[in-house]
Design a protein around this motif. Structure first.
Motif, mmCIF file in Angstrom:
data_model
loop_
_atom_site.group_PDB
_atom_site.id
_atom_site.type_symbol
_atom_site.label_atom_id
_atom_site.label_comp_id
_atom_site.label_asym_id
_atom_site.label_seq_id
_atom_site.Cartn_x
_atom_site.Cartn_y
_atom_site.Cartn_z
ATOM 1 N N TYR A 25 46.437 8.818 31.485
ATOM 2 C CA TYR A 25 45.631 8.000 32.402
ATOM 3 C C TYR A 25 44.924 8.894 33.432
ATOM 4 O O TYR A 25 43.749 8.700 33.734
ATOM 5 C CB TYR A 25 46.546 6.995 33.103
ATOM 6 C CG TYR A 25 45.907 6.224 34.226
ATOM 7 C CD1 TYR A 25 45.215 5.044 33.975
ATOM 8 C CD2 TYR A 25 45.997 6.675 35.546
ATOM 9 C CE1 TYR A 25 44.630 4.330 35.006
ATOM 10 C CE2 TYR A 25 45.417 5.963 36.579
ATOM 11 C CZ TYR A 25 44.737 4.794 36.303
ATOM 12 O OH TYR A 25 44.154 4.099 37.323
ATOM 13 N N ARG A 31 38.816 6.392 36.788
ATOM 14 C CA ARG A 31 39.889 5.433 37.078
ATOM 15 C C ARG A 31 40.543 5.764 38.420
ATOM 16 O O ARG A 31 40.844 4.865 39.202
ATOM 17 C CB ARG A 31 40.909 5.411 35.944
ATOM 18 C CG ARG A 31 40.290 4.931 34.633
ATOM 19 C CD ARG A 31 41.360 4.544 33.653
ATOM 20 N NE ARG A 31 41.712 3.153 33.877
ATOM 21 C CZ ARG A 31 41.216 2.127 33.197
ATOM 22 N NH1 ARG A 31 40.315 2.341 32.254
ATOM 23 N NH2 ARG A 31 41.592 0.901 33.446
ATOM 24 N N TYR A 169 46.934 1.461 36.094
ATOM 25 C CA TYR A 169 47.638 2.200 35.036
ATOM 26 C C TYR A 169 48.361 1.237 34.100
ATOM 27 O O TYR A 169 48.273 1.361 32.878
ATOM 28 C CB TYR A 169 48.602 3.211 35.651
ATOM 29 C CG TYR A 169 49.576 3.805 34.663
ATOM 30 C CD1 TYR A 169 49.138 4.476 33.522
ATOM 31 C CD2 TYR A 169 50.945 3.689 34.869
ATOM 32 C CE1 TYR A 169 50.039 5.024 32.620
ATOM 33 C CE2 TYR A 169 51.851 4.240 33.977
ATOM 34 C CZ TYR A 169 51.400 4.897 32.852
ATOM 35 O OH TYR A 169 52.291 5.438 31.950
ATOM 36 N N TRP A 172 45.792 -0.532 31.989
ATOM 37 C CA TRP A 172 45.218 0.412 31.026
ATOM 38 C C TRP A 172 46.211 0.704 29.902
ATOM 39 O O TRP A 172 45.840 0.681 28.726
ATOM 40 C CB TRP A 172 44.823 1.703 31.751
ATOM 41 C CG TRP A 172 44.365 2.789 30.836
ATOM 42 C CD1 TRP A 172 43.120 2.962 30.309
ATOM 43 C CD2 TRP A 172 45.167 3.869 30.327
ATOM 44 N NE1 TRP A 172 43.097 4.077 29.505
ATOM 45 C CE2 TRP A 172 44.346 4.650 29.501
ATOM 46 C CE3 TRP A 172 46.495 4.249 30.494
ATOM 47 C CZ2 TRP A 172 44.805 5.792 28.847
ATOM 48 C CZ3 TRP A 172 46.962 5.374 29.837
ATOM 49 C CH2 TRP A 172 46.111 6.130 29.027
ATOM 50 N N ALA A 173 47.467 0.964 30.240
ATOM 51 C CA ALA A 173 48.482 1.284 29.234
ATOM 52 C C ALA A 173 48.692 0.098 28.294
ATOM 53 O O ALA A 173 48.805 0.269 27.075
ATOM 54 C CB ALA A 173 49.791 1.685 29.902
#
Length: 189
Positions: A25, A31, A169, A172-173
């Motif tokens: 990330y 980001r 995060y 996103w993950a």
């Protein structure tokens, strides 16, 4: 009268385990920038350069709005660095022509027991030639006010980072894992 203000802020964040390590990330500077600052205040200049428009700030009797160009880049180990590369002060031309800002920081993954953590630090320094009406203010009062203002800016960024970075995060993950799980790999006969 030339004056120098400075502040430093450390950050420690424990990152609960996710399917994709946070190091992946952190290799995406955009980001991190969006976690630090409201995305509506960010202009993307290049893959590593961004222009951040800060909210208006009040210092003594002055109202200013800094716009800072920063470079953000990641190392292979996931450590991400940021460094200011230019600044413009909107609101007071006198100060804009006599103002220098230096921002340096990093955020690095580390092991915290069985979890991954992030630790980092940001240093912010401003040198400014104050306008004549402020020359009568005692220097210790100016320095206390200026250092306090910079400290509050860094503290606001730290709080946003602690909340927004983890939220982004996790999203996103989860999205990346869902996308990877949805891939259909053709069978070779």
């Amino acid at each position: 009268m030339s004056t120098r203000f400075s502040a430093s802020q450390a950050v420690e964040i424990v990152v609960p385990e996710q399917p994709i390590p946070i190091q992946h990330y952190l290799r995406q500077p955009q980001r991190l920038v969006n976690a630090l600052v409201d995305p509506s205040r960010v202009e993307h200049l290049s893959s590593e350069r961004f222009r951040l428009t800060m909210r208006p700030l009040t210092f003594m009797t002055l109202s200013i709005q800094p716009t800072v160009d920063i470079k953000v880049w990641a190392e292979a180990n996931g450590t991400i660095y940021l460094q200011s590369q230019g600044c413009e002060i909107r609101g007071v031309d006198y100060i804009n022509q006599r103002f220098a800002l230096n921002l340096k920081g990093y955020l690095s993954p580390c092991q915290v027991g069985s979890n991954t953590g992030l630790h980092g630090n940001a240093d912010l320094e401003v040198q400014v030639e104050l306008p004549p009406p402020l020359w009568l203010t005692p220097k210790p009062i100016l320095e206390t006010a200026g250092n306090g203002l910079l400290k509050s800016v860094l503290l606001t960024i730290k709080q946003r980072l602690q909340h927004q970075l983890l939220a982004d995060y996790y999203a996103w993950a989860s999205d990346t894992e869902d996308t990877d799980a949805g891939l259909i790999i053709p069978q070779v006969p």
